[in-house]
Design a protein around this motif. Structure first.
Motif, short mmCIF file in Angstrom:
data_model
loop_
_atom_site.label_atom_id
_atom_site.label_comp_id
_atom_site.label_asym_id
_atom_site.label_seq_id
_atom_site.Cartn_x
_atom_site.Cartn_y
_atom_site.Cartn_z
N UNK A 83 0.84 -1.20 0.00
CA UNK A 83 0.00 0.00 0.00
C UNK A 83 0.88 1.25 0.00
N UNK A 84 1.80 1.30 0.94
CA UNK A 84 2.63 2.50 1.10
C UNK A 84 3.69 2.60 0.02
N UNK A 85 4.09 1.46 -0.52
CA UNK A 85 5.03 1.49 -1.64
C UNK A 85 4.38 2.17 -2.85
N UNK A 87 2.11 4.60 -2.90
CA UNK A 87 2.08 6.06 -2.80
C UNK A 87 3.50 6.63 -2.89
N UNK A 88 4.48 5.84 -2.47
CA UNK A 88 5.87 6.30 -2.58
C UNK A 88 6.34 6.31 -4.03
N UNK A 89 5.68 5.52 -4.88
CA UNK A 89 6.09 5.43 -6.28
C UNK A 89 5.23 6.27 -7.22
N UNK A 90 4.38 7.14 -6.67
CA UNK A 90 3.58 8.00 -7.53
C UNK A 90 4.49 8.84 -8.42
N UNK A 91 4.26 8.83 -9.74
CA UNK A 91 5.14 9.61 -10.63
C UNK A 91 5.05 11.11 -10.38
N UNK A 92 3.85 11.56 -10.00
CA UNK A 92 3.64 12.97 -9.67
C UNK A 92 2.84 13.03 -8.38
N UNK A 143 8.58 2.67 6.55
CA UNK A 143 9.84 2.75 5.80
C UNK A 143 9.64 2.60 4.29
N UNK A 144 8.46 2.12 3.88
CA UNK A 144 8.15 2.08 2.45
C UNK A 144 7.99 3.49 1.88
#
Length: 211
Positions: A83-85, A87-92, A143-144
């Motif tokens: 889940x948190x990964x 949102x951390x990988x959102x391009x923008x 930490x994600x």
């Protein structure tokens, strides 16, 4: 040649597989029992009966009912981290992107794994060691969000992790009471509020501590 040293690894691997299969069977059966009876009403005897096993085997894998609930929740930790990964990988990073993430991924987790979440929350109240394990799970999930924590280094690293973990804990508590325990909220309104909160905090995290 069939020396004992050559045969032992295969035998040990077979025993390890048996152990894993039994462990998984008890977890699957515990989930069924918790879903049908609820955590408080369920007993170790119920789980053993569902697994068609024995108390001796159960206690070879788990300390007690709280421990099996904790282990059951640990099975879904990869999904929680995912889940948190995302949102951390959102391009923008934008409010709309964060709202879509919450709607499509975050809220669905608590609905999909309501049995596991409910069981571990009851287990935490009964067993402080499970509560300690739970807090470590929260930190691991937090930490994600490491791309947002890149500016929090040196003596400020703990402050950044704490700030991010508060976001995770707040979302978890809300979703537990709302989506698992059934406290009524307007979904669209709640998504708007959460999107405002998460977008603002993620921007602040990304910018780093004040100089």
């Amino acid at each position: 040649m069939t020396s004992g040293s050559m045969v032992a690894p295969a035998r040990n691997a077979f025993r390890e597989q048996q152990w894993r299969e039994a462990h998984e069977r008890y977890l699957v059966c515990a989930r069924t029992v918790f879903a049908n009876l609820g955590y408080h009403a369920a007993t170790v005897a119920d789980v053993v009966a569902e697994a068609n096993g024995s108390r001796a085997t159960f206690y070879a894998h788990f300390r007690d009912k709280a421990d099996v609930a904790a282990c059951l929740f640990e099975r879904v930790l990869p999904a929680a981290a995912g889940i948190y990964r995302r949102v951390a990988e959102l391009p923008v990073l934008s409010r709309d992107a964060v709202r879509s993430w919450l709607d499509e991924h975050a809220l669905g987790f608590w609905l999909r794994y309501a049995v596991e979440v409910d069981a571990v929350n009851h287990a935490m109240a009964a067993d402080p060691s499970v509560a300690t394990r739970h807090y470590q799970w929260v930190l691991e999930a937090t930490r994600e969000l490491r791309p947002y924590l890149a500016a929090w280094t040196g003596p400020r690293a703990d402050a950044g992790l704490t700030r991010a973990s508060l976001l995770v804990l707040q979302l978890e508590r809300l979703c537990y009471h709302w989506l698992v325990r059934g406290v009524a909220h307007d979904r669209e309104q709640m998504l708007d509020i959460l999107a405002d909160l998460w977008f603002r905090e993620l921007v602040l995290l990304r910018e780093g501590p004040e100089r």
